[in-house]
Every structure is written in C-alpha cells, then in structure tokens.
Design a protein around this motif. Structure first.
Motif, short mmCIF file in Angstrom:
data_model
loop_
_atom_site.label_atom_id
_atom_site.label_comp_id
_atom_site.label_asym_id
_atom_site.label_seq_id
_atom_site.Cartn_x
_atom_site.Cartn_y
_atom_site.Cartn_z
N HIS A 72 44.17 39.30 40.11
CA HIS A 72 44.06 38.45 41.31
C HIS A 72 42.60 38.07 41.57
N SER A 73 41.69 39.03 41.44
CA SER A 73 40.27 38.72 41.63
C SER A 73 39.79 37.68 40.60
N MET A 76 41.16 34.28 41.61
CA MET A 76 40.40 33.69 42.73
C MET A 76 39.05 33.16 42.24
N PHE A 82 40.34 31.97 48.03
CA PHE A 82 40.20 33.32 48.58
C PHE A 82 41.34 33.54 49.56
N ASP A 83 42.39 34.22 49.09
CA ASP A 83 43.58 34.39 49.92
C ASP A 83 44.47 35.47 49.32
N ASN A 86 48.44 33.43 46.38
CA ASN A 86 47.84 32.54 45.39
C ASN A 86 48.41 31.13 45.51
N GLN A 121 35.08 38.99 49.70
CA GLN A 121 34.30 38.03 48.92
C GLN A 121 32.85 38.15 49.36
N TYR A 184 34.38 38.85 43.93
CA TYR A 184 35.72 38.96 44.50
C TYR A 184 36.23 40.37 44.27
N THR A 186 39.52 42.89 45.04
CA THR A 186 40.89 43.09 45.48
C THR A 186 41.20 44.56 45.39
#
Length: 190
Positions: A72-73, A76, A82-83, A86, A121, A184, A186
C-alpha cells in the motif's frame, strides 16, 4: 548514419547522462542513507514502547501484514495518493482479503472482522534553503522520521486508538520513499 557512429553517439549520450546524474547528486550534500527496513524497525519499536507504557502487550510482527502494508505504501508513492482507500476502492480489510489475509477477533462473544490501519506521510527533509542559486536541505534522520510519525499518531484519537487497542496482537509495517522524497508509512493491525 553508420552503426559505429550511432553506437558512439549513444555511448556519449549515456556517459553525459551519467555525469549529469553525478552532478545532480552533488547538489544534495549530506543526504542521509535511509534503509527502509531499519526505518520500519524503528517505527515498530516506538509503537511497542507506547504499548508498554500503557501496560499493553507488544504487537508481534506479522510478515504477511507487512507485505500488505508495504504494497500500500509503494502504491501511494507510485500513484501519488494518500488514503486508506486506494483508487480501486479497496480499504485495508479488502486489500488484506485480496492478499489472502483475514482478521477476526472475539471479545465478549462478539466477532469483529477487519484490519486496522494507520497512515503517515512525511518527507526526507524538513526544509530546503536556496542561497545563491544553490539548494541546501535540512535532512531528517531515520530516528526523526520514526519519532515524528509515532508522535503524530499518538496525538490523533483514531490512530492512538489503533496503537493502544488491547485486542490487537499483530502488526505489519510497510514504508516506501517516493521519487519526490515523500515518505509513506502504512501500519496494519490485527
């Protein structure tokens, strides 16, 4: 144009680009070497320090959760969003299920399904100064990045709740550094 001339021009161009890369690197003096695995370890250790200070068991690292978090990082960083959700609409639990990971917790005869997630972030630097056309950076150390992320989470009610959730026993951390120096992070919980 003859093949040997073309080959020499390509070699000259490749050498020129390589030399230009060396010049570009020289414009960023004292840039820290950030090893993602070390940064992940620092964040994990700080999370468990917070849990110990609140009389909670430390979170065990789960390799599969870490792979999901890291993906996920990286996503992003690559697609510059950035959420928790996705662009395909997948939240942490859906991303976990897609990777074959399901989290179930039982408390007081209630089954709770789903993954918790904290996102952060930041940046490799805190400031850029330009003097006489030259840039200088105030670089963040890996320890500063880890500290800033966990302190930020602890000041946010939802993130703090995830970190101090007694039912959570497993965690996975994944960090990616984008080409624009954004960091980033996660963290997933089960």
């Amino acid at each position: 144009m003859d093949a040997s001339v073309t080959r020499r021009l390509l070699l000259f161009f490749a050498f020129s680009c390589a030399a230009g890369g060396a010049v570009a690197a020289a414009q960023r003096p004292r840039e820290p070497q950030v090893r993602v695995a070390d940064l992940e370890r620092r964040v994990h250790d700080r999370i468990n320090k917070e849990r110990r200070e609140h009389k909670l068991a430390p979170l065990a690292e789960d390799d599969q959760l870490s792979r999901i978090a890291r993906a996920h990082s990286q996503d992003m960083a690559r697609r510059q969003f950035f959420d928790h959700v996705n662009p395909e609409g997948l939240d942490p639990t859906a991303r976990g299920k897609r990777a074959g990971y399901e989290c179930r917790k039982v408390r007081d005869n209630v089954i709770r399904e789903g993954l918790g997630e904290n996102l952060y972030q930041g940046s490799l630097y805190s400031r850029i100064r330009i003097e006489d056309g030259r840039r200088s950076y105030d670089w963040n150390s890996p320890e500063e990045i880890a500290k800033e992320s966990v302190e930020g989470w602890m000041k946010s009610p939802g993130h703090r709740r995830n970190i101090l959730q007694p039912e959570y026993s497993l965690t996975g951390l994944g960090i990616a550094i984008a080409s624009d120096d954004r960091v980033y992070i996660t963290q997933m919980f089960c």
